[in-house]
Scaffold this active site. Structure first.
Site, PDB file in Angstrom:
ATOM      1  N   GLU A 132      -9.025  97.522 -37.237  1.00 30.30           N
ATOM      2  CA  GLU A 132      -8.896  96.042 -37.149  1.00 30.30           C
ATOM      3  C   GLU A 132      -9.816  95.495 -36.029  1.00 30.30           C
ATOM      4  O   GLU A 132      -9.704  95.995 -34.964  1.00 30.30           O
ATOM      5  CB  GLU A 132      -7.398  95.710 -36.793  1.00 30.30           C
ATOM      6  CG  GLU A 132      -6.161  95.834 -37.713  1.00 30.30           C
ATOM      7  CD  GLU A 132      -6.306  94.982 -39.091  1.00 30.30           C
ATOM      8  OE1 GLU A 132      -7.337  94.107 -39.094  1.00 30.30           O
ATOM      9  OE2 GLU A 132      -5.588  95.114 -39.962  1.00 30.30           O
ATOM     10  N   CYS A 185      -8.712  87.713 -32.276  1.00 27.14           N
ATOM     11  CA  CYS A 185      -9.588  88.172 -33.078  1.00 27.14           C
ATOM     12  C   CYS A 185      -9.965  87.126 -34.328  1.00 27.14           C
ATOM     13  O   CYS A 185     -11.179  87.175 -34.772  1.00 27.14           O
ATOM     14  CB  CYS A 185      -9.287  89.537 -33.625  1.00 27.14           C
ATOM     15  SG  CYS A 185      -7.841  89.548 -34.348  1.00 27.14           S
ATOM     16  N   GLU A 228     -19.421  87.858 -31.298  1.00 23.13           N
ATOM     17  CA  GLU A 228     -18.090  87.402 -30.945  1.00 23.13           C
ATOM     18  C   GLU A 228     -18.083  87.068 -29.237  1.00 23.13           C
ATOM     19  O   GLU A 228     -18.311  88.211 -28.689  1.00 23.13           O
ATOM     20  CB  GLU A 228     -17.010  88.650 -31.356  1.00 23.13           C
ATOM     21  CG  GLU A 228     -15.604  88.273 -31.075  1.00 23.13           C
ATOM     22  CD  GLU A 228     -14.810  89.379 -31.436  1.00 23.13           C
ATOM     23  OE1 GLU A 228     -14.682  90.478 -31.261  1.00 23.13           O
ATOM     24  OE2 GLU A 228     -13.665  88.890 -32.070  1.00 23.13           O
ATOM     25  N   GLY A 272      -9.004 107.997 -25.961  1.00 20.21           N
ATOM     26  CA  GLY A 272      -9.095 107.296 -27.386  1.00 20.21           C
ATOM     27  C   GLY A 272      -9.678 108.072 -28.388  1.00 20.21           C
ATOM     28  O   GLY A 272      -9.336 108.415 -29.480  1.00 20.21           O
TER      29      GLY A 272
HETATM   30  P1  NAD Z   1     -12.285  97.598 -27.259  1.00 20.59           P
HETATM   31  O1  NAD Z   1     -12.899  97.975 -28.591  1.00 20.59           O
HETATM   32  O2  NAD Z   1     -13.293  97.647 -25.944  1.00 20.59           O
HETATM   33  O3  NAD Z   1     -10.901  98.738 -26.765  1.00 20.59           O
HETATM   34  C1  NAD Z   1      -9.935  98.850 -27.624  1.00 20.59           C
HETATM   35  C2  NAD Z   1      -9.334 100.151 -27.235  1.00 20.59           C
HETATM   36  O4  NAD Z   1     -10.150 101.146 -27.735  1.00 20.59           O
HETATM   37  C3  NAD Z   1      -8.869 100.424 -25.964  1.00 20.59           C
HETATM   38  O5  NAD Z   1      -7.610 100.876 -25.848  1.00 20.59           O
HETATM   39  C4  NAD Z   1     -10.035 101.079 -25.145  1.00 20.59           C
HETATM   40  O6  NAD Z   1      -9.617 101.734 -24.112  1.00 20.59           O
HETATM   41  C5  NAD Z   1     -10.232 102.087 -26.615  1.00 20.59           C
HETATM   42  N1  NAD Z   1     -11.480 102.664 -26.713  1.00 20.59           N
HETATM   43  C6  NAD Z   1     -12.662 102.426 -25.998  1.00 20.59           C
HETATM   44  N2  NAD Z   1     -13.561 103.087 -26.210  1.00 20.59           N
HETATM   45  C7  NAD Z   1     -13.158 104.134 -27.173  1.00 20.59           C
HETATM   46  C8  NAD Z   1     -13.856 105.057 -27.797  1.00 20.59           C
HETATM   47  N3  NAD Z   1     -15.037 105.361 -27.621  1.00 20.59           N
HETATM   48  N4  NAD Z   1     -13.053 105.960 -28.654  1.00 20.59           N
HETATM   49  C9  NAD Z   1     -11.756 105.385 -28.714  1.00 20.59           C
HETATM   50  N5  NAD Z   1     -11.045 104.575 -28.180  1.00 20.59           N
HETATM   51  C10 NAD Z   1     -11.969 103.809 -27.549  1.00 20.59           C
HETATM   52  O7  NAD Z   1     -11.509  96.462 -27.357  1.00 20.59           O
HETATM   53  P2  NAD Z   1     -11.166  95.289 -26.022  1.00 20.59           P
HETATM   54  O8  NAD Z   1     -12.205  94.800 -25.541  1.00 20.59           O
HETATM   55  O9  NAD Z   1      -9.927  96.071 -25.558  1.00 20.59           O
HETATM   56  O10 NAD Z   1     -10.305  94.226 -27.212  1.00 20.59           O
HETATM   57  C11 NAD Z   1     -11.226  92.994 -27.657  1.00 20.59           C
HETATM   58  C12 NAD Z   1     -11.620  93.351 -29.074  1.00 20.59           C
HETATM   59  O11 NAD Z   1     -10.594  93.691 -30.025  1.00 20.59           O
HETATM   60  C13 NAD Z   1     -12.469  91.989 -29.642  1.00 20.59           C
HETATM   61  O12 NAD Z   1     -13.536  92.417 -30.320  1.00 20.59           O
HETATM   62  C14 NAD Z   1     -11.392  91.502 -30.610  1.00 20.59           C
HETATM   63  O13 NAD Z   1     -11.883  90.874 -31.625  1.00 20.59           O
HETATM   64  C15 NAD Z   1     -10.786  92.790 -31.000  1.00 20.59           C
HETATM   65  N6  NAD Z   1      -9.393  92.706 -31.793  1.00 20.59           N
HETATM   66  C16 NAD Z   1      -9.299  92.894 -33.033  1.00 20.59           C
HETATM   67  C17 NAD Z   1      -8.245  92.540 -33.717  1.00 20.59           C
HETATM   68  C18 NAD Z   1      -7.772  92.422 -35.338  1.00 20.59           C
HETATM   69  O14 NAD Z   1      -6.788  92.539 -35.556  1.00 20.59           O
HETATM   70  N7  NAD Z   1      -8.785  92.457 -36.077  1.00 20.59           N
HETATM   71  C19 NAD Z   1      -6.916  91.919 -32.965  1.00 20.59           C
HETATM   72  C20 NAD Z   1      -7.153  92.020 -31.588  1.00 20.59           C
HETATM   73  C21 NAD Z   1      -8.465  92.312 -31.043  1.00 20.59           C
END
Ligand code: NAD
Length: 488
Positions: free
Chosen positions: A258, A292, A391, A220
């Protein structure tokens, strides 16, 4: 569906391929059973995917052929619809999504919404004629052209994977971009099936969509850093969003975020307290609170605090977390043992901070397997508590007292986040007045629903930058070019 034969594949440059790092297990969070294997991409796979997306953007007519794009996005919607029932079972088993939610945002909603993206592209005013003028005295014919940003790197989480994957794919493709999608490691199959369907059942040209599943978060980060990527569209936690933004800074790419939320459900003193607190309790149980925009702070009149806690606890205590395959289940498992332990650590923190549980508080005794958490109401704390500020992403509601409308607005806005909010009150004008003062991207007044293809979704403050869905969500994926031609 020949989609998943126990092993899913990557989609790179139109070809379905195994991962350079082998495979990794994908697990049913309700049973802890291994469903099968997903392709585990390595850095070389991601490099090839970015290269393919770059070439598809630079060397084909994808970005300028609106008719082709509109047809392809509709084709994708239709083919997903043809496989709806298989996708439904897969989504329930891999995501732990309760079956009832697959009729909405967990599956059917986002598939249907691809039609909105195609329709928007079809009727969009790509060129706006500003007519002739003489700026600096030079006669000039002016137009403003909107065109695709270029290569979009999309990075998504596990909680509503179809919603988030498709709300990026649909508008970005319809707008003329090419893409690399890196889905969450917890839900690789629901993304990989889209890749298989694209490769085998659509006319989407090779390289236009690349889907790269991996356990390695660094892939990512590669998307955020790579100069061949023009824009990164990220949904996930605020902490990761910050890192994506920092990584994208070196190449000054467009960043669309987001992120997380800690949204407030404000109950005014003229509201039907029982109805409002029941709705608040019910909503926080949906998909085990892994949304979220779920309102996880219930802000109620101080004089009726105990009553409000009892109503919310009555509702949430009666919702038993359980088997998501059953049609009546509202609250399934959380996604992983790690997430369950994280939620549990917040429950422990609530007690340490001086709070008490009006219901729940731990793992359900009747669920020996699966990553379940009891719906939990935390009472006795103020908005200063960490469980009211951070959160949790589980079925956990913190109830906070307010001293009138101004105080309720202050509490609701006293958060680093600003994703969503709800207001309940009998006097519609007064409720609307409170809604207008809330610093949040979506506001529900007395049960109105903001989730819809034509409504923009996104956050204020640390909940994000930009909007997904609606025309605004389409325009996130566009550049603006002003053309001035000397008119003699
Ligand atoms: P996360 O941030 O851990 O991971 C999200 C994605 O980012 C995954 O695909 C992960 O592999 C990737 N990732 C991790 N580290 C990275 C980096 N350093 N650089 C680039 N990509 C990286 O989130 P999660 O635990 O998978 O999801 C839960 C979170 O998502 C909660 O905080 C929730 O609120 C948020 N969320 C927000 C929305 C919105 O629209 N605002 C919608 C759904 C979920």
């Amino acid at each position: 569906m020949a989609l998943i034969d126990g092993v899913s594949r990557l989609l790179i440059d139109g070809k379905l391929t195994p991962g350079g790092a082998g495979g990794f297990a994908t697990v049913n969070p309700a049973t802890e059973e291994v469903l099968g294997e997903a392709a585990n991409a390595d850095g070389a796979d991601m490099d090839r995917a970015i290269d393919a997306a770059r070439r598809a953007f630079d060397d084909t007519d994808w970005s300028t052929n609106t008719e082709l794009r509109v047809r392809c996005v509709r084709q994708l919607r239709d083919v997903l619809g043809e496989h709806l029932e298989e996708l439904r079972e897969l989504t329930i088993s891999e995501v732990g999504a309760p079956r009832m939610l697959t009729a909405g945002a967990q599956l059917e909603g986002p598939i249907a919404d691809l039609g909105f993206a195609a329709d928007t592209a079809e009727r969009y005013e790509w060129t706006q004629d500003l007519g002739q003028a003489a700026p600096l005295g030079i006669p000039t014919r002016r137009s403003v052209v909107r065109e695709a940003v270029g290569v979009v790197g999309a990075i998504t989480p596990w909680n509503f994977p179809h919603q988030i994957n498709l709300a990026k794919l649909g508008p970005a493709l319809a707008a003329g971009n090419t893409m690399v999608l890196k889905p969450a490691p917890d839900t690789p199959w629901v993304a990989a099936v889209i890749g298989e369907l694209i490769a085998e059942h659509t006319d989407i040209p090779p390289g236009v969509v690349n889907i790269v599943t991996s356990t390695d978060h660094a892939l990512g980060a590669m998307l955020a850093k790579d100069p061949r990527v023009d824009m990164v569209s990220f949904t996930g936690s605020t902490a990761t969003g910050r890192s994506v933004m920092a990584d994208a800074a070196a190449t000054v790419k467009k960043v669309f975020l987001e992120l997380g939320g800690k949204s407030a459900f404000v109950v005014l003193d003229d509201a039907d307290l029982a109805a409002a607190c029941s709705v608040a309790g019910f909503s926080v149980c949906l998909h085990a609170g892994q949304g979220c925009a779920i309102t996880t702070r219930l802000v109620v009149p101080r004089a009726r605090y105990d009553e409000a806690v009892a109503i919310a606890a009555g509702t949430m205590g009666s919702i038993k977390p359980g088997d998501p395959t059953k049609p009546g289940t509202v609250c399934g498992p959380v996604i992983s043992a790690r997430q369950r332990d994280r939620v549990q650590s917040y429950l422990d923190l609530a007690l340490a901070e001086g709070g008490e549980f009006a219901c729940g508080g731990g793992r359900p005794a009747d669920q020996p397997a699966g990553f379940f958490i009891e719906p939990t109401v935390i009472a006795g704390l103020t908005n200063e508590a960490r469980v009211a500020r951070e959160e949790i992403f589980g079925p956990v509601l913190t109830v906070i007292a307010h001293d009138g409308d101004d105080d309720a607005v202050r509490i609701a806005n006293d958060s680093p986040y600003g994703l969503s909010a709800t207001v309940y009150g009998a006097d519609a004008d007064r409720a609307a007045g409170v809604a207008a003062r809330l610093r949040a991207g979506t506001v529900n007044v007395n049960g109105g629903v903001w989730y819809s293809a034509d409504m923009p979704f996104g956050g204020y403050k640390q909940s994000g930058i930009g909007r997904e869905m609606g025309v605004a969500g389409f325009e996130e994926y566009l550049e603006t070019k002003a053309i001035a031609t000397a008119a003699n």
